[in-house]
Design an enzyme around this catalytic site. Structure first.
Site, PDB file in Angstrom:
ATOM      1  N   THR A   6      30.171  49.825  38.145  1.00  0.00           N
ATOM      2  CA  THR A   6      29.601  48.452  37.840  1.00  0.00           C
ATOM      3  C   THR A   6      28.271  48.712  37.150  1.00  0.00           C
ATOM      4  O   THR A   6      27.667  49.664  37.183  1.00  0.00           O
ATOM      5  CB  THR A   6      29.257  47.520  38.815  1.00  0.00           C
ATOM      6  N   GLY A   7      27.698  47.469  36.366  1.00  0.00           N
ATOM      7  CA  GLY A   7      26.306  47.610  35.893  1.00  0.00           C
ATOM      8  C   GLY A   7      26.494  47.474  34.226  1.00  0.00           C
ATOM      9  O   GLY A   7      27.458  47.024  33.860  1.00  0.00           O
TER      10      GLY A   7
ATOM     11  N   ARG B 213      32.378  40.617  22.655  1.00  0.00           N
ATOM     12  CA  ARG B 213      31.844  41.897  23.268  1.00  0.00           C
ATOM     13  C   ARG B 213      32.873  42.518  24.357  1.00  0.00           C
ATOM     14  O   ARG B 213      33.301  41.903  25.074  1.00  0.00           O
ATOM     15  CB  ARG B 213      30.353  41.658  23.753  1.00  0.00           C
TER      16      ARG B 213
ATOM     17  N   SER C 254      31.236  37.162  38.717  1.00  0.00           N
ATOM     18  CA  SER C 254      31.158  38.257  38.003  1.00  0.00           C
ATOM     19  C   SER C 254      32.701  38.911  37.622  1.00  0.00           C
ATOM     20  O   SER C 254      32.839  39.556  36.873  1.00  0.00           O
ATOM     21  CB  SER C 254      30.601  39.348  38.697  1.00  0.00           C
TER      22      SER C 254
ATOM     23  N   THR D  31      31.065  42.764  38.450  1.00  0.00           N
ATOM     24  CA  THR D  31      32.283  43.374  38.089  1.00  0.00           C
ATOM     25  C   THR D  31      32.753  43.893  39.530  1.00  0.00           C
ATOM     26  O   THR D  31      32.032  44.050  40.208  1.00  0.00           O
ATOM     27  CB  THR D  31      32.010  44.892  37.077  1.00  0.00           C
TER      28      THR D  31
ATOM     29  N   THR E  65      36.334  42.716  35.150  1.00  0.00           N
ATOM     30  CA  THR E  65      35.183  41.865  35.047  1.00  0.00           C
ATOM     31  C   THR E  65      35.039  40.742  34.325  1.00  0.00           C
ATOM     32  O   THR E  65      35.976  40.572  33.529  1.00  0.00           O
ATOM     33  CB  THR E  65      33.823  43.033  34.748  1.00  0.00           C
TER      34      THR E  65
END
Ligand code: GLY
Length: 360
Positions: free
Chosen positions: A261-262, A238, A90, A210, A228
């Site tokens: 994170t997420g 992106r 990640s 991340t 990340t």
């Protein structure tokens, strides 16, 4: 908002009002509220917080703080361990690539005492984007460099280019490419005999890994970093929340620090970490501030990102510390953990949560 969802949210607000009045939370109120981790104890410094993949990171940052390092340098030294780890897919080396199979990294840093920040986005071939972000902060008048410009800046500072795509990450990407659509020319082995793929027509699950780490030293000075490889198999170019100050990271030396994170797009739409720090400035504890930011995201999630019962499909987790050494991790759904290191050593603890179960 369709009728069903709007009824759900009206009911939800009713239940929240009841909860605020000492009553229930969403689905099965009292016992769920009781299962939450306790509110954070009184603060103690120094203190390091990180996402769950950062236990070793917090330990290293604590060692560096004990050796007299600035809290931001200590936090960066911590996340470098994970950026360099080919087995964490990640972040940094070994991160999952974009849809073309190219790893693109995002990172930001923020230094409490100077209130300066630096960031890079969509950076290719450099394994420690957090170190490049620190140089953007220290050696330019800018805050954010992206893509080719960020790479040229890193080269100018002597960073060596490496192939960030490990064999394992390449195999995962290939699996995704072969199975994410039955309308392109890619064919998975199980489809070769003409049988439809079990996954045809179902959306592929992207992942958001991340690492975030924030540190407060003995004197109450703060620093934070988020780094990340972003959303797996993203559209090239992106940019997520991690390199955006106020979305994936925010530090105010008078108040505290927050990181995330997420699902980055949720933080981009809600300026979540800035919000958390501002809520803490207004007197909220870190746990309540993180939960309030989660509530905002849940309230504003667009219909196509909602599952059963109107709940958000994509989770976000927050990590917050205060200048006086209080801390919390909080996630959209129960079961998440975070890393912490204080006088009791480095460990994981349970995050607080907004909803008990993720919708199917
Ligand atoms: N939070 C990481 C990302 O969305 O890129």
């Amino acid at each position: 908002m369709n009728d069903k969802i709007s009824k759900f949210w009206t009911r939800r607000r009713f239940l929240e009002t009841a909860a605020a009045a000492g009553g229930a939370m969403i689905a099965a109120p009292r016992q769920l509220a009781a299962a939450q981790p306790a509110a954070t104890p009184p603060g103690r410094r120094p203190l390091i917080i990180a996402s769950a993949n950062g236990v070793a990171c917090t330990a290293r940052a604590m060692e560096r703080i004990a050796a007299g390092d600035d809290p931001l340098d200590a936090a960066i030294a911590g996340v470098n361990l994970v950026e360099d780890d080919p087995n964490d897919n990640s972040v940094g080396l070994g991160g999952l690539p974009n849809e073309d199979g190219v790893v693109e990294l995002d990172a930001s840093v923020m230094h409490g005492p100077s209130h300066k920040a630096g960031a890079v986005a969509a950076l290719r071939n450099i394994r420690n984007p957090s170190c490049v972000a620190r140089l953007v902060m220290q050696r330019t008048n800018h805050v954010l460099l992206v893509g080719e410009g960020a790479l040229r800046f890193a080269r100018a500072h002597g960073f060596k280019e490496v192939d960030l795509l490990t064999d394992e990450a390449r195999r995962e990407w290939l699996k995704w490419k072969e199975s994410h659509s039955d309308k392109d020319a890619w064919i998975a082995p199980e489809q070769a005999g003409g049988k439809p793929s079990a996954r045809a027509g179902t959306p592929y699950e992207h992942t958001w890994g991340t690492i975030h780490c924030s540190a407060v030293d003995e004197k109450g000075n703060l620093g934070g970093v988020t780094t990340t490889s972003g959303l797996s198999y993203k559209i090239p170019g992106r940019v997520g929340d991690s390199p955006i100050i106020g979305a994936g990271l925010y530090v105010d030396n008078a108040v505290g620090a927050a990181g995330s994170t997420g699902f980055g797009e949720a933080n981009l739409r809600n300026c979540s970490t800035f919000l958390i720090v501002e809520l803490m400035r207004g007197g909220m504890g870190p746990r309540e501030a993180c939960l309030e930011a989660l509530r905002r995201i849940a309230d504003r999630t667009e219909p196509r990102h909602r599952g059963k019962g109107g709940l958000p499909i994509n989770s976000v987790t927050f990590y917050a510390i205060t200048k006086d050494g209080r801390y919390a991790g909080a996630s959209m759904y129960s079961g998440a953990r975070f890393a912490i290191c204080d006088h009791r050593g480095a460990r994981q603890e349970d995050c607080a949560w907004l909803f008990e179960r993720k919708p199917d």
